[in-house]
Scaffold this active site. Structure first.
Site, short mmCIF file in Angstrom:
data_model
loop_
_atom_site.label_atom_id
_atom_site.label_comp_id
_atom_site.label_asym_id
_atom_site.label_seq_id
_atom_site.Cartn_x
_atom_site.Cartn_y
_atom_site.Cartn_z
N LYS A 79 19.40 14.59 74.52
CA LYS A 79 19.08 13.30 74.36
C LYS A 79 18.45 12.68 75.78
O LYS A 79 17.43 12.14 75.63
CB LYS A 79 20.22 12.47 74.04
CG LYS A 79 19.92 10.96 74.01
CD LYS A 79 21.32 10.20 73.56
CE LYS A 79 21.16 8.55 73.70
NZ LYS A 79 22.41 8.00 73.54
N GLU A 108 23.10 21.64 82.52
CA GLU A 108 23.26 22.93 81.49
C GLU A 108 22.28 23.16 80.98
O GLU A 108 21.79 24.52 80.74
CB GLU A 108 24.88 22.81 80.73
CG GLU A 108 26.12 22.57 81.44
CD GLU A 108 26.46 21.09 81.93
OE1 GLU A 108 25.63 20.43 82.20
OE2 GLU A 108 27.59 21.18 81.92
N GLY A 149 25.43 10.59 71.64
CA GLY A 149 25.27 12.07 71.57
C GLY A 149 26.21 12.50 70.46
O GLY A 149 25.89 13.36 69.92
N ARG A 150 27.39 12.22 70.70
CA ARG A 150 28.49 12.89 69.81
C ARG A 150 28.32 12.29 68.11
O ARG A 150 29.13 12.57 67.33
CB ARG A 150 29.89 12.42 70.15
CG ARG A 150 30.12 11.04 70.54
CD ARG A 150 31.45 10.92 71.48
NE ARG A 150 31.51 9.52 72.06
CZ ARG A 150 30.96 8.94 72.87
NH1 ARG A 150 30.09 9.66 73.67
NH2 ARG A 150 31.10 7.56 73.25
N GLU A 196 35.91 11.47 73.63
CA GLU A 196 35.08 10.94 74.29
C GLU A 196 34.76 9.42 73.86
O GLU A 196 34.36 8.46 74.69
CB GLU A 196 33.50 11.57 74.14
CG GLU A 196 32.67 11.35 75.42
CD GLU A 196 31.57 12.42 75.29
OE1 GLU A 196 30.61 12.69 74.28
OE2 GLU A 196 30.88 12.78 76.63
N HIS A 206 51.37 30.33 62.45
CA HIS A 206 52.30 31.54 63.32
C HIS A 206 52.23 31.44 64.61
O HIS A 206 52.62 32.34 65.63
CB HIS A 206 51.84 32.86 62.88
CG HIS A 206 51.80 33.22 61.16
ND1 HIS A 206 53.09 33.79 60.60
CD2 HIS A 206 50.81 32.86 60.28
CE1 HIS A 206 52.68 33.63 59.46
NE2 HIS A 206 51.53 32.98 59.15
N LYS A 220 29.94 15.02 87.30
CA LYS A 220 28.59 15.37 87.38
C LYS A 220 27.97 15.00 88.88
O LYS A 220 27.46 16.09 89.34
CB LYS A 220 27.52 14.80 86.52
CG LYS A 220 27.83 14.96 85.05
CD LYS A 220 26.87 14.36 84.02
CE LYS A 220 27.29 14.28 82.68
NZ LYS A 220 26.45 13.44 81.91
#
Ligand code: F6P
Length: 546
Positions: free
Chosen positions: A205, A211, A266-267, A352, A383, A511
């Protein structure tokens, strides 16, 4: 004191909480044969059974009153109307506009965004069809066989989880998602693909994310090193971004940039062109069905009365446990292998969004906000961590998610899976009393002391709450509805807590410090200006040994 805790409904809920201390869910079911029917709602192809929650009618009434007194309907309407409810960034929150097909006009600061949403969808459709029918090929003229989708956070997880979930609808195009800056993540993907038949979709975005930029640059280097020319990049690399000039400056052909907008978080962005990899994976028609499922949930959220409103009920229940039972986490249990990524998706979405400690005006809140969200795939978790769900000291509300029909009806597998799902929710609710544990052990040749001791270990407290979410089958439409349901559930909680669910300032400091540390790791003569611990760790990195 905050406004929220001063509301009359909040005071009532405190009283309900005290009364419910004595409530046994097992007894509540015995006393009321209509309990399941009373506490079940259906919407947009989903069914929510919330009967196994620690509520009674006065509690539910008080929760619904809290929603009214906390102004939830008005806040919801403000979001859908395009008001700048993301106050710290001065932005509207309109992911719902991306899946709207009913309204021809949705205004953001006076500008109608519907035409550009539709134009972008049309551009996506054309592109996806050209890839699928082989009209658009790689630089050697061969059809694309693989897609590398690069992005992180909201520009990664939604497309990845939806692609996984919709595997039964997959086109013959192999999808590879890369997020982490760890070179291993990318290197392992690149080993599997041929540059001549690989399409790269870069999603960011902001177009500033370290990254994603690093992974795209390295992928471009790999592509060029294979013998392709700089001009061939345009045939293989496309980008999705709200920062179109930055994408073009990076070297992506202007025609290959798909826009998105700053009014999409973004999310919350898988419905935008960030969903391009989903459309490539399953076809544009299925992507449209995903949007339609989400839109159906949007309509329900806007139109259903609060007491029958699925996201409202789920949000209120989550708040109930968070604020009145001190529940610090919540578990999402997918009983469908295709939905194994959903817990991570909801984790990102919710944590977030609602991991905030100040209200919209910046005042510290005096109540708990977002819980830790975690989970996994049933029956595997049974389990492992279900032990803690059943007998641990923490109260952890659970969401069980189960499609009624499997895409892979193999022998009795689905019945077994479903039986486990239902039985886990039942076991959490009913528990096992000391008497029951003792009765179970009777006649097994144990001494009285042995029996007494062992029985205590077998007691299960019960009264552990859960929701069960059913759908006929996991389809693009039901997946869309399910994700939109969790989006709106997150909204409900954030709105009542009075926080801004749509910013994420908490990720920024890391960051900035990360860049400073990177500079020291790579500097010729580092200044070692960090704290002593970080300095020593940097020194280890520079030496390459401990
Ligand atoms: O660092 C957090 C974050 O900004 C997320 O909110 C976002 O989804 C992700 O990074 C990726 O950002 P972008 O799409 O701008 O690369």
């Amino acid at each position: 004191m905050s406004t929220l805790t001063q509301l009359p409904a909040w005071q009532q809920l405190s009283q309900c909480r005290a009364r419910l201390e004595q409530q046994s869910l097992r007894q509540a079911f015995a006393d009321d044969p209509q309990r399941a029917e009373r506490y079940t709602v259906r919407a947009a192809g989903l069914m929510l059974d919330y009967a196994k929650n620690r509520i009674d009618q006065p509690t539910l009434d008080a929760l619904l009153a809290l929603a009214e007194q906390g102004g939830l309907p008005q806040l919801r309407d403000a979001m859908f109307a395009g008001e700048a409810i993301n106050n710290t960034e001065g932005r509207a929150v309109l992911h719902t506009a991306l899946r709207n097909r009913q309204r021809d006009s949705i205004l953001v600061e006076g500008e109608n965004v519907v035409p550009e949403v539709r134009a972008t969808l049309a551009k996506m459709k054309g592109f996806v069809e050209q890839i699928h029918n082989g009209e658009r090929t790689g630089y050697t003229g061969q059809a694309f066989t693989d897609v590398i989708a690069i992005g992180i956070g909201g520009s990664f997880l939604g497309p990845k989880v939806a692609t996984e979930a919709l595997r039964p609808y997959a086109k013959p195009l192999r999808m590879h998602y890369v997020a982490n800056v760890d070179g291993t993540a990318l290197a392992e993907k690149l080993k599997k693909v041929d540059p001549a038949t690989t399409l790269v979709v870069m999603s960011s975005k902001s177009f500033t994310t370290q990254e994603t930029l690093a992974n795209t640059e390295s992928t471009r280097d790999w592509f060029l090193a294979s013998g392709a020319s700089q001009a061939d990049v345009a045939k293989h690399f496309v980008a999705v971004s709200s920062n179109v000039p930055a994408a073009v400056a990076f070297g992506i052909d202007a025609d290959n940039v798909f826009p998105m907008w700053d009014w999409v978080g973004g999310r919350y962005s898988l419905w935008s062109a960030i969903g391009l990899p989903i459309a490539l994976a399953v076809g544009f028609d299925h992507f449209e069905q995903l949007l339609a499922g989400a839109e159906a949930m949007d309509r329900h959220f806007c139109e259903a009365p609060l007491e029958q409103n699925m996201p409202v009920l789920m949000g209120l229940l989550a708040l109930w446990y968070d604020n009145f039972f001190d529940a610090q986490s919540q578990v999402i249990l997918s009983y469908d292998h295709y939905l194994r990524g959903l817990p991570a998706y909801v984790q990102q979405l919710d944590m977030e969004s609602n991991g905030k400690g100040v209200d919209k005006e910046g005042n510290p809140v005096d109540y708990r906000t977002g819980p830790v969200i975690w989970g996994g795939e049933g029956t595997n978790g049974q389990h492992a961590y279900h032990q803690l769900l059943h007998q641990g000291t923490a109260l952890i509300p659970a969401d069980f998610i189960l499609p009624l029909n499997s895409h892979n009806p193999l022998g009795r597998h689905h019945n077994m899976l479903a039986a486990n799902c239902l039985a886990q929710a039942q076991a959490l609710m009913q528990g096992k009393t000391l008497e029951e544990a003792k009765a179970e052990l009777a006649g097994k040749g144990l001494s009285e002391t042995e029996l007494d001791t062992l029985a205590k270990h077998k007691v299960m407290p019960g009264n552990r709450p859960s929701n069960t979410l059913l759908m006929d089958q996991l389809t693009p439409a039901t997946l869309g509805a399910l994700i939109a349901l969790y989006e709106h559930r997150t909204f409900v909680q954030g709105a009542l807590w009075g926080i801004n669910s749509f910013d994420q300032w908490g990720v920024e400091l890391g960051k900035v410090l990360g860049n400073a540390v990177l500079a020291e790791i790579e500097a010729e003569n580092p200044a070692y200006q960090q704290d002593s611990s970080t300095n020593a760790l940097i020194a280890c990195l520079r030496k390459g040994h401990i």
